[in-house]
Design an enzyme around this catalytic site. Structure first.
Site, PDB file in Angstrom:
ATOM      1  N   THR A   1      41.735  24.776  43.360  1.00 48.26           N
ATOM      2  CA  THR A   1      42.810  23.893  43.812  1.00 48.26           C
ATOM      3  C   THR A   1      44.099  24.712  43.835  1.00 48.26           C
ATOM      4  O   THR A   1      44.099  25.890  43.453  1.00 48.26           O
ATOM      5  CB  THR A   1      42.963  22.690  42.853  1.00 48.26           C
ATOM      6  OG1 THR A   1      43.170  23.205  41.535  1.00 48.26           O
ATOM      7  CG2 THR A   1      41.731  21.801  42.863  1.00 48.26           C
TER       8      THR A   1
ATOM      9  N   GLY B   1      32.150  44.059  42.323  1.00 49.06           N
ATOM     10  CA  GLY B   1      31.232  43.177  43.024  1.00 49.06           C
ATOM     11  C   GLY B   1      29.930  42.892  42.290  1.00 49.06           C
ATOM     12  O   GLY B   1      28.928  42.544  42.918  1.00 49.06           O
TER      13      GLY B   1
ATOM     14  N   MET C   1      41.067  39.213  43.159  1.00 53.58           N
ATOM     15  CA  MET C   1      42.231  39.216  42.270  1.00 53.58           C
ATOM     16  C   MET C   1      43.522  38.978  43.049  1.00 53.58           C
ATOM     17  O   MET C   1      44.465  39.775  43.003  1.00 53.58           O
ATOM     18  CB  MET C   1      42.282  40.532  41.495  1.00 53.58           C
ATOM     19  CG  MET C   1      41.021  40.814  40.691  1.00 53.58           C
ATOM     20  SD  MET C   1      40.544  39.469  39.575  1.00 53.58           S
ATOM     21  CE  MET C   1      41.632  39.836  38.210  1.00 53.58           C
ATOM     22  N   ARG C   2      43.561  37.874  43.770  1.00 53.43           N
ATOM     23  CA  ARG C   2      44.750  37.493  44.520  1.00 53.43           C
ATOM     24  C   ARG C   2      45.060  36.038  44.238  1.00 53.43           C
ATOM     25  O   ARG C   2      44.152  35.205  44.155  1.00 53.43           O
ATOM     26  CB  ARG C   2      44.493  37.608  46.033  1.00 53.43           C
ATOM     27  CG  ARG C   2      44.215  38.978  46.534  1.00 53.43           C
ATOM     28  CD  ARG C   2      45.449  39.769  46.844  1.00 53.43           C
ATOM     29  NE  ARG C   2      46.407  39.073  47.691  1.00 53.43           N
ATOM     30  CZ  ARG C   2      47.653  39.481  47.885  1.00 53.43           C
ATOM     31  NH1 ARG C   2      48.106  40.560  47.273  1.00 53.43           N
ATOM     32  NH2 ARG C   2      48.472  38.798  48.662  1.00 53.43           N
TER      33      ARG C   2
ATOM     34  N   LEU D   1      46.124  32.701  45.761  1.00 56.14           N
ATOM     35  CA  LEU D   1      45.990  32.188  47.126  1.00 56.14           C
ATOM     36  C   LEU D   1      47.110  31.204  47.440  1.00 56.14           C
ATOM     37  O   LEU D   1      47.577  30.464  46.568  1.00 56.14           O
ATOM     38  CB  LEU D   1      44.637  31.497  47.273  1.00 56.14           C
ATOM     39  CG  LEU D   1      43.444  32.451  47.148  1.00 56.14           C
ATOM     40  CD1 LEU D   1      42.153  31.675  46.931  1.00 56.14           C
ATOM     41  CD2 LEU D   1      43.335  33.339  48.382  1.00 56.14           C
TER      42      LEU D   1
ATOM     43  N   GLU E   1      28.017  35.660  33.312  1.00 57.88           N
ATOM     44  CA  GLU E   1      28.540  35.318  34.643  1.00 57.88           C
ATOM     45  C   GLU E   1      27.464  35.510  35.702  1.00 57.88           C
ATOM     46  O   GLU E   1      27.343  34.713  36.638  1.00 57.88           O
ATOM     47  CB  GLU E   1      29.750  36.199  34.978  1.00 57.88           C
ATOM     48  CG  GLU E   1      30.976  35.912  34.143  1.00 57.88           C
ATOM     49  CD  GLU E   1      32.189  36.717  34.609  1.00 57.88           C
ATOM     50  OE1 GLU E   1      32.445  36.794  35.815  1.00 57.88           O
ATOM     51  OE2 GLU E   1      32.890  37.281  33.737  1.00 57.88           O
TER      52      GLU E   1
ATOM     53  N   ASN F   1      29.256  40.351  40.365  1.00 62.59           N
ATOM     54  CA  ASN F   1      28.913  38.932  40.566  1.00 62.59           C
ATOM     55  C   ASN F   1      28.380  38.711  41.980  1.00 62.59           C
ATOM     56  O   ASN F   1      27.406  37.976  42.169  1.00 62.59           O
ATOM     57  CB  ASN F   1      30.128  38.039  40.306  1.00 62.59           C
ATOM     58  CG  ASN F   1      30.294  37.724  38.831  1.00 62.59           C
ATOM     59  OD1 ASN F   1      29.501  36.991  38.257  1.00 62.59           O
ATOM     60  ND2 ASN F   1      31.314  38.299  38.214  1.00 62.59           N
TER      61      ASN F   1
ATOM     62  N   HIS G   1      35.974  32.321  36.615  1.00 58.86           N
ATOM     63  CA  HIS G   1      37.073  32.816  35.796  1.00 58.86           C
ATOM     64  C   HIS G   1      36.499  33.167  34.417  1.00 58.86           C
ATOM     65  O   HIS G   1      35.754  32.371  33.834  1.00 58.86           O
ATOM     66  CB  HIS G   1      38.162  31.752  35.662  1.00 58.86           C
ATOM     67  CG  HIS G   1      39.337  32.227  34.881  1.00 58.86           C
ATOM     68  ND1 HIS G   1      40.253  33.113  35.399  1.00 58.86           N
ATOM     69  CD2 HIS G   1      39.732  31.971  33.613  1.00 58.86           C
ATOM     70  CE1 HIS G   1      41.157  33.383  34.484  1.00 58.86           C
ATOM     71  NE2 HIS G   1      40.874  32.708  33.394  1.00 58.86           N
TER      72      HIS G   1
END
Ligand code: GAR
Length: 198
Positions: A149, A16, A98-99, A101, A182, A18, A117
């Site tokens: 997307t 966490g 990290m899934r 969608l 980042e 970011n 990313h």
């Protein structure tokens, strides 16, 4: 006229850092008084994610929803949508989530779902981005904030940060160099997004 409240929900899976950078920027740059924007919640699919206690220590509601409690990706995403929607988000921010969608999840948050990313997209979508950049002999690497997307790591880019790949770099060394950027890039991209909202 007072701007509409803009709740931001951040989805994480790990440390966490970011998320914390975004939450700090929200405080320091007074997103609440400038944009009526607040970090409403941090949600992790990993119950032991270090980012959850970190969010709580910053005064942010933090919840876990383990994907392991669900039989299918569709069932997990449907449950996740219910949790996220309780916070009525104007923006859903994937920060090390990290899934993959489902199309239904992506469609539900169309136009208000962004991701960071750790590569210069369109280069190196997917995993192991830093090692792949080193192996490809890239002189530069970086990170991309993009709209999400249906196709993994392919949505329109909103912002990028570039770092050099140095001789002898390991994936870990390069990842650390990218991560520093980042933490600057993601809050800036969200602030720019907020500036475009009525
Ligand atoms: C970050 O480097 C982020 O770009 C990456 O995971 C890390 C999370 O770190 N995301 C992805 O690889 C998404 N495909 P954090 O939990 O400390 O923010």
């Amino acid at each position: 006229m007072q701007a509409k409240n803009k709740n931001i929900v951040i989805l994480i899976s790990g440390g966490g850092s970011n998320m914390a950078a975004i939450a700090r920027a929200a405080q320091q740059q007074e997103w609440e008084s400038r944009f009526s924007a607040r970090i409403a919640a941090v949600i992790s699919n990993q119950p032991d994610a270090k980012g959850l206690p970190l969010a709580q220590s910053m005064g942010i509601a933090a919840e876990a929803l383990s994907h392991k409690s669900f039989d299918s990706r569709e069932a997990f995403d449907a449950a996740l949508m219910k949790v996220v929607d309780r916070y009525q988000p104007a923006l859903v921010v994937l920060a090390g989530f990290m899934r993959i969608l489902t199309p239904a999840f992506v469609a539900h948050y169309a136009g208000r779902l962004i991701n960071i990313h750790p590569s210069l997209l369109p280069l190196f979508p997917g995993l192991h981005t830093h090692q792949r950049a080193i192996d490809a002999g890239c002189k530069e690497a970086g990170a991309t904030v993009h709209q999400v997307t249906a196709e993994l790591d392919h949505g329109p880019a909103l912002a990028q940060a570039v770092v050099p790949v140095l001789p002898g770099d390991t994936a870990d060394a390069l990842a650390a160099r990218v991560l520093v950027q980042e933490h600057l890039l993601y809050p800036r991209a969200i602030e720019s997004w907020l500036q475009t909202q009525p």
